[in-house]
Design a protein around this motif. Structure first.
Motif, PDB file in Angstrom:
ATOM      1  N   GLY A  44       9.034  10.576   1.112  1.00 24.77           N
ATOM      2  CA  GLY A  44       9.151   9.157   0.792  1.00 24.77           C
ATOM      3  C   GLY A  44       7.904   8.556   0.396  1.00 24.77           C
ATOM      4  N   GLY A  45       7.944   7.258   0.140  1.00 24.97           N
ATOM      5  CA  GLY A  45       6.672   6.634  -0.344  1.00 24.97           C
ATOM      6  C   GLY A  45       6.840   5.212   0.176  1.00 24.97           C
ATOM      7  N   PHE A  46       5.622   4.451  -0.143  1.00 22.47           N
ATOM      8  CA  PHE A  46       5.408   3.096   0.583  1.00 22.47           C
ATOM      9  C   PHE A  46       4.617   2.375  -0.472  1.00 22.47           C
ATOM     10  N   ILE A  47       4.696   1.049  -0.278  1.00 20.41           N
ATOM     11  CA  ILE A  47       3.544   0.050  -0.915  1.00 20.41           C
ATOM     12  C   ILE A  47       3.107  -1.012   0.357  1.00 20.41           C
ATOM     13  N   ALA A  48       1.798  -1.468   0.067  1.00 21.70           N
ATOM     14  CA  ALA A  48       1.254  -2.433   1.054  1.00 21.70           C
ATOM     15  C   ALA A  48       0.664  -3.369   0.313  1.00 21.70           C
ATOM     16  N   GLY A  49       0.740  -4.686   0.873  1.00 19.51           N
ATOM     17  CA  GLY A  49       0.108  -5.698   0.220  1.00 19.51           C
ATOM     18  C   GLY A  49       0.246  -6.928   1.051  1.00 19.51           C
ATOM     19  N   ASP A  50       0.000  -7.946   0.353  1.00 18.30           N
ATOM     20  CA  ASP A  50       0.356  -9.693   0.857  1.00 18.30           C
ATOM     21  C   ASP A  50       1.912  -9.698   1.255  1.00 18.30           C
ATOM     22  N   GLU A  51       2.281 -10.247   2.469  1.00 19.60           N
ATOM     23  CA  GLU A  51       3.533 -10.356   2.814  1.00 19.60           C
ATOM     24  C   GLU A  51       4.524 -10.907   1.914  1.00 19.60           C
ATOM     25  N   GLU A  52       4.191 -12.036   1.014  1.00 17.48           N
ATOM     26  CA  GLU A  52       5.050 -12.522   0.203  1.00 17.48           C
ATOM     27  C   GLU A  52       5.107 -11.703  -0.948  1.00 17.48           C
ATOM     28  N   VAL A  53       4.202 -10.926  -1.272  1.00 17.74           N
ATOM     29  CA  VAL A  53       4.410  -9.985  -2.298  1.00 17.74           C
ATOM     30  C   VAL A  53       5.374  -8.669  -2.178  1.00 17.74           C
TER      31      VAL A  53
END
Length: 396
Positions: free
Chosen positions: A250-259
């Motif tokens: 699997g994979g993921f992204i993380a950042g600002d909530e609105e993004v």
């Protein structure tokens, strides 16, 4: 013209047939048994130096038990997309813990790492926007740019002067996203994030770092490249995969909530794919816990990698600019690379030959990578085999 005519004319397929006939074809070899650092192929036991299992967690009891428990509780599949019936409590828990681990507001998990880059980049880069990529970025980054409706521009590998030229050439009114690997998967070198961050700030560009090979390897408790450089608040989007240090898929992204919320509602590879299986999700969750509970694994990983790197260099192998547990051995000639791979294989070491188009012409190499669970005895044996094979093939 028949659509299939190209198949008969493909030179690399003809070479593959030759290699198969000669018994030196190095790809698609089925593993009959694996214990992480050693595998059995065709009844023979080999030292595995070709896996991305950096922390050795695929055989960790806690990770295996978590996957088994998830199957018993949820079954084998979610049989639906996250938008519909495919969101489990496990998915939300994993996203929350990843965001906390990476010191970001939110995270989103995809079914594969490849889909993560395809969906994220194509969602963010629209008409009039520009994606700016390192020439050695992973193929999924390049394909994500191609799927977008924006423009892709590339700069020479880790060349900050060239990156600045590209940024300076972009229109002021264009949205700009610089995308780099944190650790480059073939060369094993690290992106110079401090310099990249300065240029992004100077030219008003956002920054995305693909940490597929960095999470679990770099930074405090394996938090990745941004943490390694103390720049977590300067990197807008962190991407990672579960198929390396997380011992899953699997994979993921993380950042600002609105993004993240925007990507969640616009990334086609997320919206139109079945969600991560319960077992994969639970395994990733357990691996994340082990990373934080057993930091000594990362310390041992670096000890093993540094010893192998110095050993290969002292034998006279060309390992380029590697400074991570990914150590390439540049041979450059395509067939010599295959012959070296076969000699190592016959002597008891498994590694990965990488040939064009996976690398530029005349840059064929053997990609080796190391695990926290490798022993000193295995490294001693591997170095002996590399020396013997290298001299026989005429590499050293």
């Amino acid at each position: 013209m028949d659509l299939f005519d190209k198949i008969k004319k493909a030179e690399y397929l003809q070479e593959a047939r030759i290699a198969i006939d000669q018994g030196i074809y190095p790809f698609f070899l089925p593993l009959e048994e694996t214990e992480g650092t050693e595998v059995i192929i065709n009844g023979r036991r080999l030292i595995m130096l070709g896996s991305n299992n950096y922390l050795g967690l695929t055989t960790h009891p806690k990770v295996k038990e978590a996957a088994i428990k998830a199957i018993k509780e949820y079954g084998t599949s979610c049989t639906g997309s996250r938008f519909m019936n495919g969101t489990l409590k496990l998915h939300k828990e994993l996203e929350e813990k990843l965001a906390e681990f990476l010191h970001k507001e939110a995270a989103l998990v995809f079914s594969t790492g490849y889909q993560t880059n395809l969906g994220t980049i194509s969602a963010l880069i629209g008409k009039g926007d520009i994606a700016i990529t390192d020439k050695e970025d992973h193929a999924s980054i390049i394909d994500g740019c191609r799927l977008s409706q924006g423009e892709m521009r590339r700069f020479k590998h880790n060349d900050m002067e060239d990156l600045e030229k590209v940024l300076a050439s972009c229109p002021d009114n264009a949205g700009k996203l610089v995308i780099v690997d944190g650790v480059f998967s073939m060369a094993g070198d690290i992106a110079p994030l401090p310099e990249i961050v300065k240029l992004c700030e100077k030219y008003g560009a956002r920054l995305m770092v693909d940490d597929a090979h960095s999470i679990g390897v770099l930074g405090d408790h394996g938090r990745g490249t941004a943490n390694h450089f103390g720049l977590e608040d300067k990197v807008d989007i962190i991407m990672g995969t579960f198929s390396k240090s997380f011992a899953s898929l699997g994979g993921f992204i993380a950042g600002d909530e609105e993004v993240i919320f925007y990507i969640q509602h616009t990334a086609r590879s997320f919206i139109f794919s079945a969600s991560m299986s319960p077992a994969n999700t639970a395994a990733a969750l357990a691996a994340l816990e082990v990373m934080q509970e057993e930091p000594e694994r990362i310390d041992h990983l670096w000890k093993i990698a540094n010893r192998m790197r110095e050993g290969l260099k002292s034998l006279g192998f060309d390992i380029g600019n590697s400074c991570t547990p990914i150590i390439p051995i540049y041979i450059r000639d395509r067939w010599k690379t295959i012959y070296m791979w076969k000699e190592l294989f016959d002597l008891g070491v498994y590694c990965n030959p990488v040939l064009p188009p996976g690398v530029p012409p005349n840059q064929s190499l053997l990609r080796t990578s190391y695990m926290a669970t490798h022993t000193e005895e295995q490294i001693d044996r591997a170095l002996e085999i590399f020396e013997k094979a290298g001299k026989k093939v005429g590499i050293i």
